[in-house]
Motif scaffolding. Structure first.
Motif, PDB file in Angstrom:
ATOM      1  N   GLN A   1       6.448   0.465 -10.472  1.00  0.00           N
ATOM      2  CA  GLN A   1       6.175   0.648  -9.050  1.00  0.00           C
ATOM      3  C   GLN A   1       4.806   0.097  -8.679  1.00  0.00           C
ATOM      4  O   GLN A   1       4.660  -0.572  -7.648  1.00  0.00           O
ATOM      5  CB  GLN A   1       6.226   2.138  -8.704  1.00  0.00           C
ATOM      6  CG  GLN A   1       7.286   2.495  -7.727  1.00  0.00           C
ATOM      7  CD  GLN A   1       7.258   3.980  -7.392  1.00  0.00           C
ATOM      8  OE1 GLN A   1       6.885   4.819  -8.213  1.00  0.00           O
ATOM      9  NE2 GLN A   1       7.664   4.294  -6.193  1.00  0.00           N
ATOM     10  N   ILE A   2       3.810   0.365  -9.493  1.00  0.00           N
ATOM     11  CA  ILE A   2       2.457  -0.123  -9.212  1.00  0.00           C
ATOM     12  C   ILE A   2       2.407  -1.642  -9.322  1.00  0.00           C
ATOM     13  O   ILE A   2       1.767  -2.318  -8.509  1.00  0.00           O
ATOM     14  CB  ILE A   2       1.439   0.557 -10.145  1.00  0.00           C
ATOM     15  CG1 ILE A   2       1.332   2.042  -9.779  1.00  0.00           C
ATOM     16  CG2 ILE A   2       0.080  -0.123 -10.077  1.00  0.00           C
ATOM     17  CD1 ILE A   2       0.500   2.862 -10.722  1.00  0.00           C
ATOM     18  N   THR A   3       3.108  -2.205 -10.298  1.00  0.00           N
ATOM     19  CA  THR A   3       3.159  -3.661 -10.439  1.00  0.00           C
ATOM     20  C   THR A   3       3.855  -4.300  -9.243  1.00  0.00           C
ATOM     21  O   THR A   3       3.408  -5.328  -8.718  1.00  0.00           O
ATOM     22  CB  THR A   3       3.892  -4.040 -11.740  1.00  0.00           C
ATOM     23  OG1 THR A   3       3.247  -3.401 -12.836  1.00  0.00           O
ATOM     24  CG2 THR A   3       3.915  -5.532 -11.951  1.00  0.00           C
TER      25      THR A   3
ATOM     26  N   ALA B   1       3.620   5.877  -5.751  1.00  0.00           N
ATOM     27  CA  ALA B   1       3.467   5.977  -7.209  1.00  0.00           C
ATOM     28  C   ALA B   1       2.242   6.803  -7.559  1.00  0.00           C
ATOM     29  O   ALA B   1       2.261   7.601  -8.502  1.00  0.00           O
ATOM     30  CB  ALA B   1       3.357   4.587  -7.819  1.00  0.00           C
ATOM     31  N   ARG B   2       1.187   6.650  -6.802  1.00  0.00           N
ATOM     32  CA  ARG B   2      -0.050   7.388  -7.059  1.00  0.00           C
ATOM     33  C   ARG B   2       0.134   8.890  -6.781  1.00  0.00           C
ATOM     34  O   ARG B   2      -0.444   9.726  -7.464  1.00  0.00           O
ATOM     35  CB  ARG B   2      -1.155   6.806  -6.175  1.00  0.00           C
ATOM     36  CG  ARG B   2      -2.482   7.386  -6.388  1.00  0.00           C
ATOM     37  CD  ARG B   2      -3.128   6.807  -7.632  1.00  0.00           C
ATOM     38  NE  ARG B   2      -4.449   7.412  -7.759  1.00  0.00           N
ATOM     39  CZ  ARG B   2      -4.859   8.017  -8.848  1.00  0.00           C
ATOM     40  NH1 ARG B   2      -4.096   8.073  -9.905  1.00  0.00           N
ATOM     41  NH2 ARG B   2      -6.051   8.548  -8.900  1.00  0.00           N
TER      42      ARG B   2
ATOM     43  N   ALA C   1       0.830  -1.207   0.000  1.00  0.00           N
ATOM     44  CA  ALA C   1       0.000   0.000   0.000  1.00  0.00           C
ATOM     45  C   ALA C   1       0.864   1.256   0.000  1.00  0.00           C
ATOM     46  O   ALA C   1       0.547   2.246  -0.670  1.00  0.00           O
ATOM     47  CB  ALA C   1      -0.926  -0.001   1.210  1.00  0.00           C
ATOM     48  N   TYR C   2       1.979   1.228   0.723  1.00  0.00           N
ATOM     49  CA  TYR C   2       2.878   2.385   0.773  1.00  0.00           C
ATOM     50  C   TYR C   2       3.532   2.637  -0.586  1.00  0.00           C
ATOM     51  O   TYR C   2       3.594   3.786  -1.057  1.00  0.00           O
ATOM     52  CB  TYR C   2       3.955   2.172   1.835  1.00  0.00           C
ATOM     53  CG  TYR C   2       4.958   3.288   1.887  1.00  0.00           C
ATOM     54  CD1 TYR C   2       4.635   4.508   2.462  1.00  0.00           C
ATOM     55  CD2 TYR C   2       6.230   3.134   1.336  1.00  0.00           C
ATOM     56  CE1 TYR C   2       5.555   5.547   2.503  1.00  0.00           C
ATOM     57  CE2 TYR C   2       7.150   4.168   1.367  1.00  0.00           C
ATOM     58  CZ  TYR C   2       6.805   5.371   1.961  1.00  0.00           C
ATOM     59  OH  TYR C   2       7.714   6.389   1.985  1.00  0.00           O
ATOM     60  N   VAL C   3       3.999   1.580  -1.229  1.00  0.00           N
ATOM     61  CA  VAL C   3       4.626   1.730  -2.545  1.00  0.00           C
ATOM     62  C   VAL C   3       3.599   2.223  -3.565  1.00  0.00           C
ATOM     63  O   VAL C   3       3.892   3.082  -4.395  1.00  0.00           O
ATOM     64  CB  VAL C   3       5.268   0.393  -2.999  1.00  0.00           C
ATOM     65  CG1 VAL C   3       5.752   0.461  -4.428  1.00  0.00           C
ATOM     66  CG2 VAL C   3       6.422   0.019  -2.076  1.00  0.00           C
TER      67      VAL C   3
END
Length: 84
Positions: free
Chosen positions: A58-60, A41-42, A35-37
């Motif tokens: 990053q999202i992957t 990215a978001r 969730a932090y990563v």
């Protein structure tokens, strides 16, 4: 025909399977890391930054961390086998 001997189960692996609190802490930590990563990215995309291959990676990676955490929490290995 000879059968291959089964690999010995390490004590730490056996302990993780039997200790519910260990699985909750480990799995929950992995889900929170994901969730932090994802939020990092978001945040870049929300501020109007370009969506690059790094952001997609990053999202992957965040999704794979969260999925790994769910696997640790649920411990699906051996659940489908019927014990006789």
């Amino acid at each position: 025909m000879s059968t291959a001997p089964e690999a010995p189960v390490s004590k730490s692996n056996q302990m993780l399977k039997n200790c519910w609190s260990c699985r909750v802490i480990s799995g929950g930590g992995l889900v929170l890391c994901g969730a932090y990563v994802f939020s990092a990215a978001r945040r870049v995309m929300r501020q109007g930054g370009p969506t690059s291959m790094g952001t997609v990676a990053q999202i992957t990676f965040a999704a794979s961390l969260a999925a790994w955490g769910v696997v640790v929490l649920t411990d699906p290995v051996g659940k489908g086998q019927r014990k006789t």
